[in-house]
Motif scaffolding. Structure first.
Motif, mmCIF file in Angstrom:
data_model
loop_
_atom_site.group_PDB
_atom_site.id
_atom_site.type_symbol
_atom_site.label_atom_id
_atom_site.label_comp_id
_atom_site.label_asym_id
_atom_site.label_seq_id
_atom_site.Cartn_x
_atom_site.Cartn_y
_atom_site.Cartn_z
ATOM 1 N N GLU A 136 74.628 110.412 -22.082
ATOM 2 C CA GLU A 136 73.699 110.889 -23.094
ATOM 3 C C GLU A 136 73.628 109.898 -24.253
ATOM 4 O O GLU A 136 74.649 109.372 -24.702
ATOM 5 N N MET A 137 72.431 109.712 -24.762
ATOM 6 C CA MET A 137 72.233 108.771 -25.851
ATOM 7 C C MET A 137 72.970 109.208 -27.115
ATOM 8 O O MET A 137 73.405 108.374 -27.910
ATOM 9 N N ARG A 138 73.146 110.507 -27.306
ATOM 10 C CA ARG A 138 73.832 110.969 -28.505
ATOM 11 C C ARG A 138 75.315 110.595 -28.495
ATOM 12 O O ARG A 138 75.960 110.587 -29.540
ATOM 13 N N LEU A 139 75.850 110.259 -27.322
ATOM 14 C CA LEU A 139 77.252 109.858 -27.221
ATOM 15 C C LEU A 139 77.435 108.353 -27.336
ATOM 16 O O LEU A 139 78.458 107.889 -27.853
ATOM 17 N N VAL A 140 76.455 107.575 -26.841
ATOM 18 C CA VAL A 140 76.672 106.136 -26.703
ATOM 19 C C VAL A 140 75.693 105.277 -27.500
ATOM 20 O O VAL A 140 75.895 104.080 -27.660
ATOM 21 N N GLY A 141 74.600 105.860 -27.989
ATOM 22 C CA GLY A 141 73.691 105.110 -28.855
ATOM 23 C C GLY A 141 72.543 104.439 -28.152
ATOM 24 O O GLY A 141 71.400 104.557 -28.576
ATOM 25 N N ASP A 142 72.791 103.694 -27.095
ATOM 26 C CA ASP A 142 71.715 103.059 -26.336
ATOM 27 C C ASP A 142 72.128 102.968 -24.878
ATOM 28 O O ASP A 142 73.191 103.436 -24.488
ATOM 29 N N ARG A 143 71.268 102.331 -24.079
ATOM 30 C CA ARG A 143 71.524 102.301 -22.639
ATOM 31 C C ARG A 143 71.406 100.885 -22.103
ATOM 32 O O ARG A 143 70.733 100.027 -22.702
ATOM 33 N N PRO A 144 72.048 100.621 -20.968
ATOM 34 C CA PRO A 144 71.936 99.291 -20.360
ATOM 35 C C PRO A 144 70.512 99.004 -19.903
ATOM 36 O O PRO A 144 69.725 99.920 -19.644
ATOM 37 N N ARG A 145 70.183 97.733 -19.770
ATOM 38 C CA ARG A 145 68.847 97.335 -19.329
ATOM 39 C C ARG A 145 68.566 97.854 -17.928
ATOM 40 O O ARG A 145 67.463 98.338 -17.659
ATOM 41 N N LEU A 146 69.530 97.764 -17.044
ATOM 42 C CA LEU A 146 69.344 98.225 -15.668
ATOM 43 C C LEU A 146 69.739 99.700 -15.549
ATOM 44 O O LEU A 146 70.699 100.080 -14.875
ATOM 45 N N SER A 147 69.001 100.530 -16.241
ATOM 46 C CA SER A 147 69.189 101.978 -16.182
ATOM 47 C C SER A 147 67.828 102.613 -16.453
ATOM 48 O O SER A 147 66.878 101.933 -16.835
ATOM 49 N N ARG A 148 67.756 103.928 -16.274
ATOM 50 C CA ARG A 148 66.489 104.589 -16.589
ATOM 51 C C ARG A 148 66.769 105.946 -17.223
ATOM 52 O O ARG A 148 67.755 106.615 -16.892
ATOM 53 N N LEU A 149 65.895 106.308 -18.152
ATOM 54 C CA LEU A 149 65.990 107.626 -18.754
ATOM 55 C C LEU A 149 65.485 108.667 -17.755
ATOM 56 O O LEU A 149 64.436 108.476 -17.126
ATOM 57 N N LEU A 150 66.221 109.745 -17.613
ATOM 58 C CA LEU A 150 65.808 110.792 -16.691
ATOM 59 C C LEU A 150 64.637 111.569 -17.281
ATOM 60 O O LEU A 150 64.629 111.891 -18.475
ATOM 61 N N PRO A 151 63.652 111.896 -16.459
ATOM 62 C CA PRO A 151 62.494 112.636 -16.975
ATOM 63 C C PRO A 151 62.846 114.042 -17.427
ATOM 64 O O PRO A 151 62.196 114.618 -18.303
ATOM 65 N N GLY A 152 63.869 114.615 -16.818
ATOM 66 C CA GLY A 152 64.364 115.925 -17.231
ATOM 67 C C GLY A 152 65.864 115.855 -17.373
ATOM 68 O O GLY A 152 66.537 115.204 -16.574
ATOM 69 N N HIS A 153 66.406 116.454 -18.422
ATOM 70 C CA HIS A 153 67.847 116.394 -18.623
ATOM 71 C C HIS A 153 68.385 117.788 -18.882
ATOM 72 O O HIS A 153 67.702 118.657 -19.426
ATOM 73 N N ARG A 154 69.603 117.989 -18.456
ATOM 74 C CA ARG A 154 70.190 119.327 -18.538
ATOM 75 C C ARG A 154 70.404 119.737 -19.987
ATOM 76 O O ARG A 154 70.975 118.979 -20.773
ATOM 77 N N PRO A 155 69.968 120.925 -20.349
ATOM 78 C CA PRO A 155 70.059 121.359 -21.749
ATOM 79 C C PRO A 155 71.476 121.774 -22.131
ATOM 80 O O PRO A 155 72.276 122.187 -21.291
ATOM 81 N N LYS A 156 71.760 121.638 -23.405
ATOM 82 C CA LYS A 156 72.987 122.154 -24.015
ATOM 83 C C LYS A 156 72.589 122.774 -25.344
ATOM 84 O O LYS A 156 71.714 122.266 -26.047
ATOM 85 N N MET A 157 73.258 123.875 -25.710
ATOM 86 C CA MET A 157 72.825 124.639 -26.870
ATOM 87 C C MET A 157 74.023 125.050 -27.713
ATOM 88 O O MET A 157 75.157 125.125 -27.223
ATOM 89 N N PHE A 158 73.743 125.332 -29.008
ATOM 90 C CA PHE A 158 74.818 125.800 -29.885
ATOM 91 C C PHE A 158 74.239 126.732 -30.941
ATOM 92 O O PHE A 158 73.037 126.713 -31.223
ATOM 93 N N ARG A 159 75.131 127.537 -31.518
ATOM 94 C CA ARG A 159 74.750 128.423 -32.622
ATOM 95 C C ARG A 159 75.838 128.377 -33.680
ATOM 96 O O ARG A 159 77.000 128.684 -33.398
ATOM 97 N N SER A 160 75.472 127.956 -34.869
ATOM 98 C CA SER A 160 76.443 127.838 -35.958
ATOM 99 C C SER A 160 75.718 127.962 -37.291
ATOM 100 O O SER A 160 74.625 127.409 -37.462
ATOM 101 N N ALA A 161 76.343 128.649 -38.232
ATOM 102 C CA ALA A 161 75.787 128.781 -39.571
ATOM 103 C C ALA A 161 76.187 127.627 -40.470
ATOM 104 O O ALA A 161 75.584 127.433 -41.536
ATOM 105 N N GLU A 162 77.189 126.841 -40.055
ATOM 106 C CA GLU A 162 77.701 125.797 -40.944
ATOM 107 C C GLU A 162 77.675 124.401 -40.351
ATOM 108 O O GLU A 162 77.759 123.421 -41.094
ATOM 109 N N LEU A 163 77.528 124.248 -39.045
ATOM 110 C CA LEU A 163 77.571 122.934 -38.420
ATOM 111 C C LEU A 163 76.198 122.529 -37.905
ATOM 112 O O LEU A 163 75.423 123.362 -37.431
#
Length: 299
Positions: A255-282
């Protein structure tokens, strides 16, 4: 996908259905239920092992279940932890495996409300199925940006570099300190967490990944934790080569949020598995994938 809501049509049975917290004494029955109704690839004994997290926590329960008499008809697992944030200690509840028998689907919301009704927690749902996501949004969850790149590990076979990839657990522990060392100790025996370290002189990048299936093919490594994204970018080709040559893993999902960017020989997936959170302070930047089903449950 682990986190599932039953979608088959059912009669909506209501008589005698009781909501109860899952306690250690319930593990054998819950493990058998999940093996028979959620994921048969995971045996009942393995479900029992994975329901108990590898870190020490005095949680209020292990989730909730529905019973009709002696029969379990629904389960919602939960993993609890206490994490340090800028605001201080934060209590987390990761809601995990969710399964309700067709005839009792009308009670599904009772399970989710029981977990979310516990005050004082930041809640994460890191594998919501498609029909659970709209429900989560109505209950105040937000989506994380899970933009994901697919990396063919074979593209790094000819890569050169002086960094070392360390996989011996004792050697990893010997280099870590502070919060990194605590993370390693807490996840060292976690069922789904695999560990490696990228070393460059006095610097290191500690990586946790899991093996994953896509289209039922167990060919993927999914990055869960990258302690030093800048160093990882410099030496990631050596990590990809290690995953292919030493682990037999053909692709890496990052995931880009973990590593910042991607290698040249890679591709962004057209669909990615969702993750969700609920917090009043974070905010989303404070949410990671440690201390969760992603490190505890392999599927």
């Amino acid at each position: 996908m682990l986190h599932l809501a039953e979608t088959s049509a059912g009669t909506g049975k209501a008589e005698g259905v009781v909501l109860q917290p899952i306690l250690r004494s319930d593990f054998p029955a819950v493990g058998l239920f999940l093996h028979e109704n959620l994921n048969a690839r995971i045996s009942a004994p393995r479900w029992i092992e994975m329901m108990l997290p590898s870190w020490q926590i005095d949680g209020p329960n292990h989730g909730f279940m529905l019973r009709n008499g002696e029969q379990i008809v629904g389960v919602q697992l939960a993993f609890y932890s206490v994490r340090e944030a800028q605001t201080g200690a934060v209590r987390f509840c990761n809601i995990a495996a969710f399964c309700v028998l067709p005839d009792y689907r009308v009670h599904s919301l009772r399970l989710l409300r029981a977990v979310l009704g516990q005050p004082g927690y930041c809640f994460t749902d890191l594998s919501p199925s498609g029909n659970v996501q709209p429900l989560n949004l109505r209950l105040g969850f937000r989506k994380l940006d899970t933009t994901t790149a697919l990396v063919p590990n074979a593209a790094s076979l000819l890569a050169t570099g002086k960094m070392r990839v360390v996989t011996d657990h004792d050697a990893i522990a010997g280099r870590l300190a502070g919060a990194d060392l605590k993370v390693f100790r807490d996840h060292r025996s976690a069922e789904a967490a695999e560990h490696l370290m990228l070393v460059d002189g006095n610097r290191y990048c500690y990586v946790i990944f899991r093996r994953d299936r896509r289209k039922n093919l167990p060919l993927f490594a999914t990055l869960l934790h990258v302690s030093d994204p800048a160093l990882f970018r410099k030496g990631r080709a050596q990590v990809f080569r290690h995953l292919l040559v030493r682990r037999g893993i053909l692709f890496t999902l990052m995931e880009m949020r973990l590593v910042g960017d991607r290698p040249r020989l890679s591709r962004l997936l057209p669909g990615h598995r969702p993750k969700m959170f609920r917090s009043a302070e974070l905010g989303p930047e404070a949410i990671d994938y440690l201390y969760s089903e992603l490190t505890c449950v392999s599927w």
